[in-house]
Motif scaffolding. Structure first.
Motif, PDB file in Angstrom:
ATOM      1  N   ALA A 149       0.737  -1.214  -0.038  1.00 10.92           N
ATOM      2  CA  ALA A 149       0.067   0.125  -0.078  1.00 10.92           C
ATOM      3  C   ALA A 149       0.858   1.192   0.143  1.00 10.92           C
ATOM      4  N   VAL A 283      -6.402   2.032   2.766  1.00  9.94           N
ATOM      5  CA  VAL A 283      -6.381   0.757   2.687  1.00  9.94           C
ATOM      6  C   VAL A 283      -5.079   0.371   3.450  1.00  9.94           C
ATOM      7  N   VAL A 286      -5.808  -0.709   6.981  1.00  8.30           N
ATOM      8  CA  VAL A 286      -6.675  -1.942   7.297  1.00  8.30           C
ATOM      9  C   VAL A 286      -5.804  -2.960   7.463  1.00  8.30           C
ATOM     10  N   LEU A 291      -8.303  -6.618   4.747  1.00  7.09           N
ATOM     11  CA  LEU A 291      -7.966  -6.042   3.329  1.00  7.09           C
ATOM     12  C   LEU A 291      -8.475  -7.098   2.296  1.00  7.09           C
ATOM     13  N   LEU A 294     -11.942  -7.537   1.132  1.00 14.32           N
ATOM     14  CA  LEU A 294     -12.869  -6.309   0.689  1.00 14.32           C
ATOM     15  C   LEU A 294     -13.307  -6.483  -0.727  1.00 14.32           C
ATOM     16  N   GLU A 296     -13.619  -5.577  -4.600  1.00 12.62           N
ATOM     17  CA  GLU A 296     -13.024  -4.689  -5.501  1.00 12.62           C
ATOM     18  C   GLU A 296     -14.098  -4.286  -6.615  1.00 12.62           C
ATOM     19  N   SER A 330      -6.840   1.776  -4.357  1.00 18.82           N
ATOM     20  CA  SER A 330      -7.479   0.728  -3.506  1.00 18.82           C
ATOM     21  C   SER A 330      -7.684  -0.558  -4.108  1.00 18.82           C
ATOM     22  N   ASN A 333      -4.099  -2.277  -4.603  1.00 23.04           N
ATOM     23  CA  ASN A 333      -3.638  -2.680  -3.097  1.00 23.04           C
ATOM     24  C   ASN A 333      -4.468  -3.971  -2.525  1.00 23.04           C
ATOM     25  N   ILE A 334      -5.817  -4.082  -2.831  1.00 22.35           N
ATOM     26  CA  ILE A 334      -6.655  -5.340  -2.539  1.00 22.35           C
ATOM     27  C   ILE A 334      -6.258  -6.482  -3.498  1.00 22.35           C
TER      28      ILE A 334
END
Length: 414
Positions: A149, A283, A286, A291, A294, A296, A330, A333-334
């Motif tokens: 992140a 993020v 988290v 994470l 989540l 997306e 985000s 990153n996820i």
């Protein structure tokens, strides 16, 4: 574990902190370079041809990764990510110095732009998987999502700062200084890579040409069989092809639709970088086990809708860029964290190379195709088309998950 954590906790790791700072400098130079190359294309061609040429540059800078990313994955698992990353960045530094020299001598031409862009495309196939795998080798597993992140954060801060700097450099000093700055920006990173030790976990010692293809297909087989990872990379494919061109074709969109200049372009990309900075901070706070669970596809829906709004209301473009930047940061990153944490150590290089294969190969391919479409039906309409595709995919995936609920795998040490 706390519900939210310090979003900068990975910087306590000395080696990661050195790498993070050096990468920050290099990425700012790279975004200056990207901005200037795109603006050269806009300046060399008429409005009805510029989008296609920008798309061609992006295509050549990314499409070769389709061939080289899988190769990079095997070589990373054999020799270590640090070695592959060092030589990749060294070649990119040479490329940057050549570009600076051509500008200085007044020899820059479309042909040279295309050749050097292709050379960058080859090295990009090795860069992303080696960078991500190297990060995982210098930080603890529990810190990996946060480290990724933070890297996304500096990438997007560079995207915010680089184009803005490039705009003022062109206005007051000309192209030459921008390319020189990019060439010099590689030096700190190369020095840091020489001094940071790398923990080699799971690297193969039994390497041969025959085993190369066996190892390569083993990574593909693992990825296809894992439902969570295969669904994750499907979403990545759609976004890379149809969502990423929003920023990559922005020079042409700014000139023909927004009716602004390179300073306006730099400010719009600055808004996008600011949004990405905000998203990365969110993020980054988290915990990893939350994470990777989540969803997306909700981010993809927001992105698709904002592309459509910017297409019909160009004055909204800076605000759309801000929102898209936050969602894009985000999203990556996820998906990146999930892919890394669900991959076994002994084939992490191969799995991440396939992630990079889609990311770095899909976005230039989509940019090239949408650029060609823009030449035929206009840049605005190509944006409308891409926004519709991303929105439809997001809605269909949300519907699918509602009707077929599934639990994301929990990462375990493999």
């Amino acid at each position: 574990m706390a519900k939210y954590m310090n979003p900068y906790r990975s910087l306590k790791n000395k080696n990661y902190r050195k790498f993070w700072i050096a990468q920050s400098i290099s990425l700012i130079g790279s975004w200056i370079d990207t901005t200037l190359r795109g603006w050269v294309a806009v300046s060399l061609f008429s409005e009805d041809k510029a989008a296609g040429f920008i798309g061609l540059i992006a295509f050549l800078k990314g499409f070769p990764s389709i061939f080289f990313s899988p190769i990079a994955g095997v070589l990373i698992d054999w020799f270590g990510a640090k070695s592959i990353l060092f030589y990749t960045q060294l070649l990119d530094a040479v490329n940057a110095f050549i570009m600076a020299y051509l500008v200085w001598k007044g020899l820059l031409s479309p042909v040279f732009l295309l050749v050097l862009s292709f050379a960058m495309g080859v090295t990009s196939g090795f860069y992303l998987p080696s960078r991500n795998t190297f990060i995982s080798s210098i930080v603890d597993r529990s810190l990996l999502p946060n480290a990724l992140a933070l890297h996304s954060m500096i990438f997007n801060v560079a995207r915010m700062v680089g184009p803005t700097i490039a705009g003022f450099i062109v206005k007051y000093y000309g192209l030459q200084l921008g390319f020189v700055i990019n060439a010099i920006s590689f030096v700190p990173l190369l020095v840091v890579l020489l001094i940071i030790p790398e923990e080699k976990i799971g690297y193969s010692k039994n390497n041969s040409f025959g085993k190369f293809f066996k190892d390569l297909f083993e990574g593909v087989k693992y990825l296809v069989k894992d439902r969570t990872l295969s669904l994750t990379l499907t979403g990545l494919s759609v976004y890379s092809l149809f969502g990423m061109p929003f920023g990559m074709l922005m020079q042409a969109f700014v000139k023909s639709v927004v009716k602004s200049d390179i300073v306006g372009y730099g400010l719009i990309m600055g808004f996008m970088g600011l949004g990405a900075f905000i998203g990365a901070n969110i993020v980054g706070a988290v915990p990893p086990e939350r994470l990777i669970k989540l969803r997306e596809e909700l981010l993809l829906l927001i992105i698709g809708v904002n592309i459509l709004i910017a297409s019909f209301y160009p004055t909204f473009t800076p605000y759309a860029a801000l929102i898209i930047g936050a969602c894009q940061s985000s999203f990556f990153n996820i998906t990146n964290s999930r892919t890394q944490l669900l991959s076994p150590n002994h084939m992490k290089g191969r799995v991440m190379s396939l992630y990079s294969f889609i990311n770095t190969g899909g976005s230039p391919t989509g940019t090239f195709l949408l650029g060609l479409i823009g030449n035929k039906i206009g840049v605005r309409n190509s944006y409308v088309f891409s926004g519709i595709i991303v929105t439809i995919y997001a809605i269909s995936r949300i519907t699918f998950l509602v009707n077929h609920p599934k639990t994301v795998n929990t990462p375990t040490e493999k």
